[in-house]
Design an enzyme around this catalytic site. Sequence first.
Site, PDB file in Angstrom:
ATOM      1  N   ALA A  13     -47.619 -51.104   5.930  1.00  0.00           N
ATOM      2  CA  ALA A  13     -48.238 -52.342   6.272  1.00  0.00           C
ATOM      3  C   ALA A  13     -49.580 -52.388   5.648  1.00  0.00           C
ATOM      4  O   ALA A  13     -50.210 -53.292   5.994  1.00  0.00           O
ATOM      5  CB  ALA A  13     -48.169 -52.426   7.808  1.00  0.00           C
ATOM      6  N   LYS A  15     -52.164 -49.859   5.976  1.00  0.00           N
ATOM      7  CA  LYS A  15     -52.957 -49.150   6.956  1.00  0.00           C
ATOM      8  C   LYS A  15     -54.095 -48.633   6.009  1.00  0.00           C
ATOM      9  O   LYS A  15     -55.169 -48.571   6.494  1.00  0.00           O
ATOM     10  CB  LYS A  15     -52.368 -47.904   7.666  1.00  0.00           C
ATOM     11  CG  LYS A  15     -51.525 -48.545   8.936  1.00  0.00           C
ATOM     12  CD  LYS A  15     -50.871 -47.435   9.763  1.00  0.00           C
ATOM     13  CE  LYS A  15     -49.989 -46.658   9.231  1.00  0.00           C
ATOM     14  NZ  LYS A  15     -48.802 -47.148   8.768  1.00  0.00           N
ATOM     15  N   ASP A  88     -56.738 -41.227   8.949  1.00  0.00           N
ATOM     16  CA  ASP A  88     -55.568 -41.738   8.529  1.00  0.00           C
ATOM     17  C   ASP A  88     -54.278 -40.992   8.968  1.00  0.00           C
ATOM     18  O   ASP A  88     -54.654 -39.835   9.458  1.00  0.00           O
ATOM     19  CB  ASP A  88     -55.523 -41.692   7.067  1.00  0.00           C
ATOM     20  CG  ASP A  88     -54.555 -42.886   6.448  1.00  0.00           C
ATOM     21  OD1 ASP A  88     -54.021 -43.640   7.311  1.00  0.00           O
ATOM     22  OD2 ASP A  88     -54.379 -42.765   5.178  1.00  0.00           O
ATOM     23  N   GLU A  89     -52.960 -41.594   9.237  1.00  0.00           N
ATOM     24  CA  GLU A  89     -51.957 -40.756   9.400  1.00  0.00           C
ATOM     25  C   GLU A  89     -51.988 -40.005  11.025  1.00  0.00           C
ATOM     26  O   GLU A  89     -51.648 -39.013  11.296  1.00  0.00           O
ATOM     27  CB  GLU A  89     -51.769 -39.604   8.555  1.00  0.00           C
ATOM     28  CG  GLU A  89     -51.501 -39.937   7.015  1.00  0.00           C
ATOM     29  CD  GLU A  89     -50.253 -40.698   6.613  1.00  0.00           C
ATOM     30  OE1 GLU A  89     -49.423 -40.847   7.577  1.00  0.00           O
ATOM     31  OE2 GLU A  89     -50.163 -41.071   5.631  1.00  0.00           O
ATOM     32  N   ALA A  90     -52.761 -41.038  11.852  1.00  0.00           N
ATOM     33  CA  ALA A  90     -52.944 -40.371  13.153  1.00  0.00           C
ATOM     34  C   ALA A  90     -51.915 -40.051  14.056  1.00  0.00           C
ATOM     35  O   ALA A  90     -51.941 -39.544  14.997  1.00  0.00           O
ATOM     36  CB  ALA A  90     -53.995 -41.721  13.739  1.00  0.00           C
ATOM     37  N   CYS A 183     -37.311 -55.263  11.151  1.00  0.00           N
ATOM     38  CA  CYS A 183     -37.461 -55.964  12.547  1.00  0.00           C
ATOM     39  C   CYS A 183     -36.407 -54.880  13.211  1.00  0.00           C
ATOM     40  O   CYS A 183     -35.433 -54.285  12.846  1.00  0.00           O
ATOM     41  CB  CYS A 183     -36.977 -57.280  12.739  1.00  0.00           C
ATOM     42  SG  CYS A 183     -35.552 -57.815  12.438  1.00  0.00           S
ATOM     43  N   HIS A 186     -32.541 -55.713  12.485  1.00  0.00           N
ATOM     44  CA  HIS A 186     -32.119 -54.951  11.309  1.00  0.00           C
ATOM     45  C   HIS A 186     -32.157 -53.421  11.268  1.00  0.00           C
ATOM     46  O   HIS A 186     -31.651 -52.925  10.308  1.00  0.00           O
ATOM     47  CB  HIS A 186     -32.698 -55.553   9.969  1.00  0.00           C
ATOM     48  CG  HIS A 186     -32.178 -57.034   9.745  1.00  0.00           C
ATOM     49  ND1 HIS A 186     -33.212 -58.096   9.847  1.00  0.00           N
ATOM     50  CD2 HIS A 186     -31.012 -57.376   9.239  1.00  0.00           C
ATOM     51  CE1 HIS A 186     -32.398 -59.256   9.541  1.00  0.00           C
ATOM     52  NE2 HIS A 186     -30.886 -58.906   9.424  1.00  0.00           N
TER      53      HIS A 186
HETATM   54 ZN   LIG Z   1     -35.132 -58.474  10.073  1.00  0.00          ZN
END
Ligand SMILES: [Zn+2]
Length: 190
Positions: A13, A15, A88-90, A183, A186
Amino acid sequence: MAKLYFYYSAMNAGKSTILLQAAHNYQERGMDALLFTAAIDNRYQTGKIYSRLGMSRDAVTFDTQFNLFDYAKNQQATNSTLACVLVDEAQFLTKEQVMQLTNIVDELKIPVLAYGLRSDYRGEPFEGSSYLLIWADQLTEIKTVCHCGRKAIMNKRVDEAGKVIRSGDQVHIAGNESYISVCRKHYKKD
Ligand SMILES: [Zn+2]
């Protein structure tokens, strides 16, 4: 007043990109950011945070025994421009280390911005993220989309042949499998 912020999302995403942008914003104002990342992440070399857009910054690595509060306290004592802590990678933090982050905020009065995955490929929580969701002052979701256009909230792990893997150890960073953010619908379908 300093706060503990938790930015959570599915994989891919952006981050790390957002974290590096935050570090850059502090630096532009003459303030230093202390960067931490998990020692577990060997995708690149350890001690660096990389964004897939090409930026990178050096970072201090933490394993499960590392004390983030002690490190930040020492840094604050020697660096008067230290203005924030970025993690990062929390998701790989232990519960104890999440509490150390709360102490950085409450005792050292330094804001902490932590970035991590909400859940693993099995649909199970990570320790660090679970406790950050409880202890952070502010929660922000970094959104990304599934191939169908819905918000991606789950991480699907697939092997080289494209077969979905749903069980095994929580952490598989060095393997040949890959992760797709999808999602819920899926994630449940193969
Ligand atoms: Zn989906």
